[in-house]
Write a protein that holds these residues in place. Structure first.
Motif, PDB file in Angstrom:
ATOM      1  N   ALA A  15       0.890  -1.110  -0.042  1.00 46.02           N
ATOM      2  CA  ALA A  15      -0.078   0.082   0.048  1.00 46.02           C
ATOM      3  C   ALA A  15       1.017   1.492   0.040  1.00 46.02           C
ATOM      4  CB  ALA A  15      -0.919  -0.114   1.292  1.00 46.02           C
ATOM      5  N   PRO A  16       0.521   2.349  -0.623  1.00 51.26           N
ATOM      6  CA  PRO A  16       1.047   3.675  -0.316  1.00 51.26           C
ATOM      7  C   PRO A  16       1.119   4.120   0.742  1.00 51.26           C
ATOM      8  CG  PRO A  16      -1.088   4.054  -1.593  1.00 51.26           C
ATOM      9  CD  PRO A  16      -0.693   2.425  -1.414  1.00 51.26           C
ATOM     10  N   MET A  17       1.941   4.684   1.639  1.00 53.10           N
ATOM     11  CA  MET A  17       2.063   5.116   2.795  1.00 53.10           C
ATOM     12  C   MET A  17       2.957   6.208   3.008  1.00 53.10           C
ATOM     13  SD  MET A  17       1.486   1.649   5.308  1.00 53.10           S
ATOM     14  CE  MET A  17       2.571   0.646   4.445  1.00 53.10           C
ATOM     15  N   VAL A  20       6.350   6.302   4.757  1.00 52.28           N
ATOM     16  CA  VAL A  20       6.865   4.867   4.930  1.00 52.28           C
ATOM     17  C   VAL A  20       7.168   4.170   3.629  1.00 52.28           C
ATOM     18  CG1 VAL A  20       6.093   2.400   5.684  1.00 52.28           C
ATOM     19  CG2 VAL A  20       5.131   4.622   6.992  1.00 52.28           C
ATOM     20  N   GLU A  40       4.550   6.988  -1.927  1.00 49.75           N
ATOM     21  CA  GLU A  40       3.722   7.847  -1.050  1.00 49.75           C
ATOM     22  C   GLU A  40       3.103   8.802  -1.693  1.00 49.75           C
ATOM     23  OE1 GLU A  40       6.550   9.590   2.109  1.00 49.75           O
ATOM     24  OE2 GLU A  40       8.001   8.891   0.844  1.00 49.75           O
ATOM     25  N   PHE A  41       1.905   9.159  -1.149  1.00 45.36           N
ATOM     26  CA  PHE A  41       0.819  10.228  -2.211  1.00 45.36           C
ATOM     27  C   PHE A  41       1.634  11.401  -2.205  1.00 45.36           C
ATOM     28  CE2 PHE A  41      -2.194  12.188   1.291  1.00 45.36           C
ATOM     29  CZ  PHE A  41      -1.015  12.263   2.186  1.00 45.36           C
ATOM     30  N   ASN A  97      -5.272   9.090  -5.829  1.00 43.89           N
ATOM     31  CA  ASN A  97      -5.784   8.917  -4.320  1.00 43.89           C
ATOM     32  C   ASN A  97      -6.943   9.841  -4.020  1.00 43.89           C
ATOM     33  OD1 ASN A  97      -6.330   9.987  -1.655  1.00 43.89           O
ATOM     34  ND2 ASN A  97      -4.038   9.128  -0.980  1.00 43.89           N
ATOM     35  N   HIS A 169     -10.128   0.748   0.198  1.00 42.65           N
ATOM     36  CA  HIS A 169      -9.887   0.479   1.525  1.00 42.65           C
ATOM     37  C   HIS A 169     -11.324   0.580   2.045  1.00 42.65           C
ATOM     38  CE1 HIS A 169      -8.343   2.413   5.416  1.00 42.65           C
ATOM     39  NE2 HIS A 169      -8.955   1.100   5.745  1.00 42.65           N
ATOM     40  N   TYR A 177      -9.299   4.808  10.833  1.00 40.32           N
ATOM     41  CA  TYR A 177      -8.985   3.521  10.878  1.00 40.32           C
ATOM     42  C   TYR A 177      -9.751   2.907  12.070  1.00 40.32           C
ATOM     43  CZ  TYR A 177      -5.185   4.627   7.950  1.00 40.32           C
ATOM     44  OH  TYR A 177      -4.420   5.161   6.683  1.00 40.32           O
ATOM     45  N   ASN A 200      -8.426  -4.109   0.235  1.00 38.90           N
ATOM     46  CA  ASN A 200      -7.360  -3.399   1.150  1.00 38.90           C
ATOM     47  C   ASN A 200      -8.164  -2.733   2.496  1.00 38.90           C
ATOM     48  OD1 ASN A 200      -6.220  -0.115   1.927  1.00 38.90           O
ATOM     49  ND2 ASN A 200      -4.926  -1.962   1.930  1.00 38.90           N
ATOM     50  N   GLY A 201      -7.597  -3.287   3.387  1.00 40.42           N
ATOM     51  CA  GLY A 201      -7.900  -2.900   5.025  1.00 40.42           C
ATOM     52  C   GLY A 201      -7.817  -4.266   5.767  1.00 40.42           C
ATOM     53  N   ASP A 202      -7.057  -4.259   6.713  1.00 41.27           N
ATOM     54  CA  ASP A 202      -6.944  -4.983   7.847  1.00 41.27           C
ATOM     55  C   ASP A 202      -6.345  -6.281   7.571  1.00 41.27           C
ATOM     56  OD1 ASP A 202      -8.234  -3.071   9.199  1.00 41.27           O
ATOM     57  OD2 ASP A 202      -9.973  -3.958   9.699  1.00 41.27           O
ATOM     58  N   MET A 221      -4.097  -5.480  -1.259  1.00 40.86           N
ATOM     59  CA  MET A 221      -3.168  -4.558  -1.022  1.00 40.86           C
ATOM     60  C   MET A 221      -2.700  -4.380   0.476  1.00 40.86           C
ATOM     61  SD  MET A 221      -3.147  -0.460  -1.628  1.00 40.86           S
ATOM     62  CE  MET A 221      -3.044  -0.317  -3.484  1.00 40.86           C
ATOM     63  N   ILE A 222      -1.606  -4.336   0.828  1.00 38.71           N
ATOM     64  CA  ILE A 222      -1.351  -4.543   2.556  1.00 38.71           C
ATOM     65  C   ILE A 222      -0.568  -3.408   2.794  1.00 38.71           C
ATOM     66  CG2 ILE A 222      -0.345  -5.931   4.280  1.00 38.71           C
ATOM     67  CD1 ILE A 222      -0.465  -8.457   2.270  1.00 38.71           C
ATOM     68  N   GLY A 223      -1.046  -2.841   4.047  1.00 36.28           N
ATOM     69  CA  GLY A 223      -0.271  -1.507   4.481  1.00 36.28           C
ATOM     70  C   GLY A 223       0.558  -1.756   5.785  1.00 36.28           C
ATOM     71  N   ARG A 224      -0.305  -1.481   6.811  1.00 36.72           N
ATOM     72  CA  ARG A 224       0.418  -1.576   8.091  1.00 36.72           C
ATOM     73  C   ARG A 224       1.038  -2.627   8.686  1.00 36.72           C
ATOM     74  NH1 ARG A 224      -4.946   0.364  10.979  1.00 36.72           N
ATOM     75  NH2 ARG A 224      -5.800  -0.861   9.317  1.00 36.72           N
TER      76      ARG A 224
HETATM   77  C1  FMN Z   1       1.397   5.673   7.994  1.00 32.94           C
HETATM   78  C2  FMN Z   1       0.098   5.591   6.819  1.00 32.94           C
HETATM   79  C3  FMN Z   1       0.359   6.572   5.421  1.00 32.94           C
HETATM   80  C4  FMN Z   1      -0.490   6.163   4.745  1.00 32.94           C
HETATM   81  N1  FMN Z   1      -0.329   6.881   3.559  1.00 32.94           N
HETATM   82  C5  FMN Z   1      -1.080   6.706   2.392  1.00 32.94           C
HETATM   83  C6  FMN Z   1      -1.034   7.363   1.172  1.00 32.94           C
HETATM   84  O1  FMN Z   1       0.030   8.150   1.243  1.00 32.94           O
HETATM   85  N2  FMN Z   1      -1.871   7.060   0.133  1.00 32.94           N
HETATM   86  C7  FMN Z   1      -2.821   6.247   0.276  1.00 32.94           C
HETATM   87  O2  FMN Z   1      -3.536   6.072  -0.641  1.00 32.94           O
HETATM   88  N3  FMN Z   1      -3.079   5.708   1.511  1.00 32.94           N
HETATM   89  C8  FMN Z   1      -2.113   5.775   2.509  1.00 32.94           C
HETATM   90  N4  FMN Z   1      -2.209   5.132   3.746  1.00 32.94           N
HETATM   91  C9  FMN Z   1      -3.540   4.195   3.904  1.00 32.94           C
HETATM   92  C10 FMN Z   1      -3.154   2.821   3.415  1.00 32.94           C
HETATM   93  O3  FMN Z   1      -2.493   2.712   2.037  1.00 32.94           O
HETATM   94  C11 FMN Z   1      -4.102   1.738   3.483  1.00 32.94           C
HETATM   95  O4  FMN Z   1      -5.062   1.970   2.696  1.00 32.94           O
HETATM   96  C12 FMN Z   1      -4.680   1.690   4.871  1.00 32.94           C
HETATM   97  O5  FMN Z   1      -3.622   1.697   5.875  1.00 32.94           O
HETATM   98  C13 FMN Z   1      -5.437   0.401   5.326  1.00 32.94           C
HETATM   99  O6  FMN Z   1      -4.709  -0.868   4.805  1.00 32.94           O
HETATM  100  P1  FMN Z   1      -3.969  -1.832   5.826  1.00 32.94           P
HETATM  101  O7  FMN Z   1      -4.865  -2.250   7.047  1.00 32.94           O
HETATM  102  O8  FMN Z   1      -3.182  -2.792   5.289  1.00 32.94           O
HETATM  103  O9  FMN Z   1      -3.080  -0.795   6.660  1.00 32.94           O
HETATM  104  C14 FMN Z   1      -1.652   5.536   4.914  1.00 32.94           C
HETATM  105  C15 FMN Z   1      -1.751   4.428   5.835  1.00 32.94           C
HETATM  106  C16 FMN Z   1      -0.772   4.679   6.782  1.00 32.94           C
HETATM  107  C17 FMN Z   1      -0.788   3.680   8.184  1.00 32.94           C
END
Ligand code: FMN
Length: 323
Positions: A15-17, A20, A40-41, A97, A169, A177, A200-202, A221-224
């Protein structure tokens, strides 16, 4: 020419973060099995103004592909100009985004605020598709709040405007969240459109990945979870292919990736920012080590990558002696 960026069936995507998914972490995740990574966005207005920090956010390296650049904005012309800038870096796709929940972005009509103005969302997607030499994707949430879930309308709009995939998401903007992501919407969206739908999500385990794919979506898609466990991609692929869970990475493997991450941070970050960025990942990198909490709190106090390396190596020696 626009090509298919989905490099395999059921891609597992980082996931874009913000703050991060920089180059070092994207490269680590690619190495550990992420099929696709994203920047990152990045603000289209900042790109147009040539803000160095923003230009740095969309830099990509040859060994990252397939990689997408994610842009945000609320003005059609600005998005078009930013796409011109971003596409010179030859990403495999551009992602728009439409999901950022943060108040300052929402007030400017960006991110999830586009869910309250679907005609504008449509104009932006159509304009970006027209301008971009590479495929365009959209990442969004279910709606602004529980009373305005618009994801099925968004899905139709995005497909008709020419986007080539939609990531959802599965929360509303107002949830940020909070609460559990509602994956049931993935099946409904899949039944509504023909372009690939990425869930995406959790997602925290390989079993979650399987369960999300079983709802019919085309990728996950996996983020956290990836922040503290970038091995999730490799472990999930193994589970998808064999039906068996793999052992978690050994302490030695964790250490090796931690040091590799540090070396990459040294290439791309200042000594101070390199340490700050690495902190988010320590919890996973030293998981299972004796006195992990103590080690972590001491690592958090270090502001220099060289000192961090020495300290990590000392802990590694200590660990190898005591185990
Ligand atoms: C620290 C952080 C930064 C994030 N930045 C972005 C971002 O730049 N662009 C975006 O589309 N989502 C962003 N997100 C959301 C994640 O891409 C994702 O949709 C969200 O964390 C849910 O997925 P997860 O449960 O796997 O974390 C961010 C999330 C976190 C935790």
């Amino acid at each position: 020419m626009k090509t298919n960026f989905l490099n395999r069936d059921t891609p597992l995507i980082l996931a874009p973060m913000d703050d991060v998914t920089d180059i070092p972490f994207r490269r680590i995740c690619r190495q550990l099995g992420a099929d696709i990574v994203m920047t990152e966005f990045t603000s289209c207005e900042a790109l147009i103004r040539g803000i160095p920090k923003s230009l740095a956010r969309i830099r990509i390296q040859p060994d990252e592909h397939p990689v997408g650049i994610q842009l945000f904005g609320s003005r059609v012309e600005s998005m078009e100009k930013a796409v011109d800038i971003a596409s010179q870096l030859q990403p495999d796709f551009i992602d728009i985004n439409c999901g950022c929940w943060a108040r300052n972005h929402a007030q400017r009509g960006e991110g999830a605020a586009l869910l309250k103005d679907l005609p504008l969302l449509e104009r932006i997607v159509a304009a970006v598709v027209k301008t971009s030499p590479v495929p365009v994707t959209v990442k969004t949430r279910l709606g602004w709040d529980q009373n305005s879930i618009v994801i099925l309308d968004v899905a139709r709009i995005v497909e008709q405007a020419g986007a080539q995939a939609l990531t959802i998401h599965c929360r509303t903007r107002n949830q940020a969240y909070k609460g559990a992501a509602d994956w049931q919407w993935l099946a409904k969206v899949k039944a509504t459109i023909s372009i690939p739908v990425i869930g995406n999500g959790d997602v925290q385990t390989p079993v979650d990945v399987r369960a999300m794919l079983d709802l019919g979506c085309d990728g996950v898609m996996i983020g956290r979870e990836a922040i503290i466990n970038p091995w999730i991609f490799k472990m999930s692929r193994h589970y998808l292919e064999t039906g068996e869970e793999s052992a978690p990475p050994s302490p030695g493997e964790r250490f090796q990736i931690c040091l590799q991450h540090l070396n990459l941070a040294e290439q791309y970050k200042s000594p101070r920012w390199g340490t700050v960025h690495l902190r988010k990942h320590f919890i996973g990198y030293i998981r299972g080590f004796p006195e992990a909490a103590h080690i972590r709190s001491s690592l958090f106090k270090i502001n220099d990558l060289g000192i961090l390396r020495e300290t990590l190596l000392a802990y590694q020696d200590h660990y190898l002696r005591v185990v």
